[in-house]
Design a protein around this motif. Structure first.
Motif, mmCIF file in Angstrom:
data_model
loop_
_atom_site.group_PDB
_atom_site.id
_atom_site.type_symbol
_atom_site.label_atom_id
_atom_site.label_comp_id
_atom_site.label_asym_id
_atom_site.label_seq_id
_atom_site.Cartn_x
_atom_site.Cartn_y
_atom_site.Cartn_z
ATOM 1 N N VAL A 134 35.613 36.931 -38.594
ATOM 2 C CA VAL A 134 36.670 36.062 -38.040
ATOM 3 C C VAL A 134 37.974 36.247 -38.823
ATOM 4 N N THR A 135 37.866 36.254 -40.154
ATOM 5 C CA THR A 135 39.105 36.377 -40.949
ATOM 6 C C THR A 135 39.714 37.773 -40.772
ATOM 7 N N GLN A 136 38.849 38.799 -40.640
ATOM 8 C CA GLN A 136 39.391 40.153 -40.377
ATOM 9 C C GLN A 136 40.153 40.171 -39.063
ATOM 10 N N SER A 137 39.591 39.490 -38.073
ATOM 11 C CA SER A 137 40.239 39.502 -36.759
ATOM 12 C C SER A 137 41.567 38.729 -36.800
ATOM 13 N N ASN A 138 41.628 37.634 -37.574
ATOM 14 C CA ASN A 138 42.898 36.910 -37.724
ATOM 15 C C ASN A 138 43.958 37.797 -38.377
ATOM 16 N N MET A 139 43.533 38.540 -39.395
ATOM 17 C CA MET A 139 44.492 39.411 -40.103
ATOM 18 C C MET A 139 45.000 40.521 -39.176
ATOM 19 N N LYS A 140 44.066 41.063 -38.382
ATOM 20 C CA LYS A 140 44.450 42.127 -37.429
ATOM 21 C C LYS A 140 45.463 41.593 -36.426
ATOM 22 N N GLN A 141 45.199 40.382 -35.943
ATOM 23 C CA GLN A 141 46.091 39.794 -34.940
ATOM 24 C C GLN A 141 47.490 39.580 -35.517
ATOM 25 N N THR A 201 62.411 35.376 -37.991
ATOM 26 C CA THR A 201 62.240 34.657 -36.723
ATOM 27 C C THR A 201 60.792 34.748 -36.213
ATOM 28 N N TYR A 202 59.973 35.559 -36.909
ATOM 29 C CA TYR A 202 58.555 35.607 -36.527
ATOM 30 C C TYR A 202 57.841 34.371 -37.090
ATOM 31 N N HIS A 203 57.155 33.645 -36.238
ATOM 32 C CA HIS A 203 56.366 32.498 -36.695
ATOM 33 C C HIS A 203 54.900 32.739 -36.371
ATOM 34 N N SER A 204 54.084 32.745 -37.404
ATOM 35 C CA SER A 204 52.676 33.116 -37.225
ATOM 36 C C SER A 204 51.921 32.071 -36.387
ATOM 37 N N LYS A 205 50.889 32.567 -35.729
ATOM 38 C CA LYS A 205 50.101 31.675 -34.855
ATOM 39 C C LYS A 205 48.848 31.205 -35.584
ATOM 40 N N ARG A 206 48.161 30.281 -34.956
ATOM 41 C CA ARG A 206 46.914 29.776 -35.524
ATOM 42 C C ARG A 206 45.832 29.807 -34.460
ATOM 43 N N GLN A 207 44.594 29.789 -34.931
ATOM 44 C CA GLN A 207 43.451 29.748 -34.024
ATOM 45 C C GLN A 207 43.468 28.442 -33.224
ATOM 46 N N PRO A 208 42.891 28.432 -32.046
ATOM 47 C CA PRO A 208 42.751 27.165 -31.321
ATOM 48 C C PRO A 208 41.936 26.189 -32.162
#
Ligand SMILES: Cc1cc2nc3c(=O)[nH]c(=O)nc-3n(C[C@H](O)[C@H](O)[C@H](O)COP(=O)(O)O)c2cc1C
Length: 221
Positions: A90-97, A205-212
């Motif tokens: 899961v954390t790898q996939s967040n970093m990739k995203q 201006t990039y604002h990172s997203k979060r998981q649902p």
């Protein structure tokens, strides 16, 4: 009761990667560090120390970091870095995203890479870095405490219109930091927080997203 300002500070804090050269008043630095001292810690141990790099000391750190980078020296931070492949899926996939979104924020991979590298090589050109240390003789819990301290500090900064970014990048060469900032050898560097006024720049201006929420919050009735 919801304190609107607290919610706004939490929402407005984001990692700033390019700062203006406007200096930060020492009185404001004192205020935000004093507020950060309100963070909770194990048996109120308050394991943190803060070393403020600015002016000549910060210039020396930046110059010495650049020399090490040019020499191709790998970082050797006090907290070990784990290979991306060993992180949970899961954390790898967040970093990739995150990486994917950064590239799309710019026109292409090359531009994203160039801008991020430039920001990183200049330690984000901030006029201040606040280095947070804890004693080498500490349990893992003190790292948790230092994290709470760091976030409280960044929220207090956001509340005063100051931008910030916590970085591994700034603590890659602890030997330089010990020397320039006169930090005792029995302290270890947890993170450096670059602080200053945000420069109007695309990288900011990039604002990172979060998981649902449903992916992270688990109720058990
Ligand atoms: C311990 C820690 C170390 C970090 N190190 C870096 C770094 O070296 N370089 C960088 O560009 N961002 C660094 N960041 C910032 C994260 O990339 C950022 O917090 C994350 O992408 C979420 O974005 P946000 O802070 O804008 O909400 C670090 C964050 C933390 C908490």
């Amino acid at each position: 009761m919801i304190i609107v300002e607290t919610t706004e500070a939490i929402k407005s804090r984001h990692s700033v990667r390019q700062f203006s050269d406007q200096p930060v008043d020492q009185g404001i630095i004192k205020q935000i560090v004093q507020l950060a001292q309100r963070a909770p810690s194990w048996v109120n141990s308050q394991p943190w120390q803060v070393y403020c790099a600015t002016g000549d000391s910060l210039t020396r750190i930046k110059n010495e970091y650049q020399k090490r980078d040019q020499a191709g020296e790998h970082g050797h931070p006090d907290l070990a870095v784990m290979s991306r492949d060993d992180w949970s899926s899961v954390t790898q996939s967040n970093m990739k995203q995150w990486r994917h979104e950064i590239v799309h924020h710019f026109t292409n991979f090359d531009e994203a890479h160039e801008q991020m590298t430039k920001a990183s090589n200049t330690l984000y050109s901030s006029p201040v870095i606040l280095y947070i240390t804890i004693p080498k003789a500490s349990p893992d819990w003190s790292i948790f405490d230092a994290g709470a301290f760091a976030q409280t500090l960044m929220l207090a900064a956001a509340d005063r219109g100051l931008g910030s970014i916590p970085t591994y990048n700034s603590v890659r060469y602890p030997d330089i930091l010990h020397k320039v900032l006169n930090v005792p050898q029995n302290e270890r560097f947890i993170v450096g927080i670059s602080l200053g006024y945000e420069k109007p720049a695309k990288i900011n201006t990039y604002h990172s997203k979060r998981q649902p929420l449903s992916e992270v919050l688990h109720f058990s009735n």
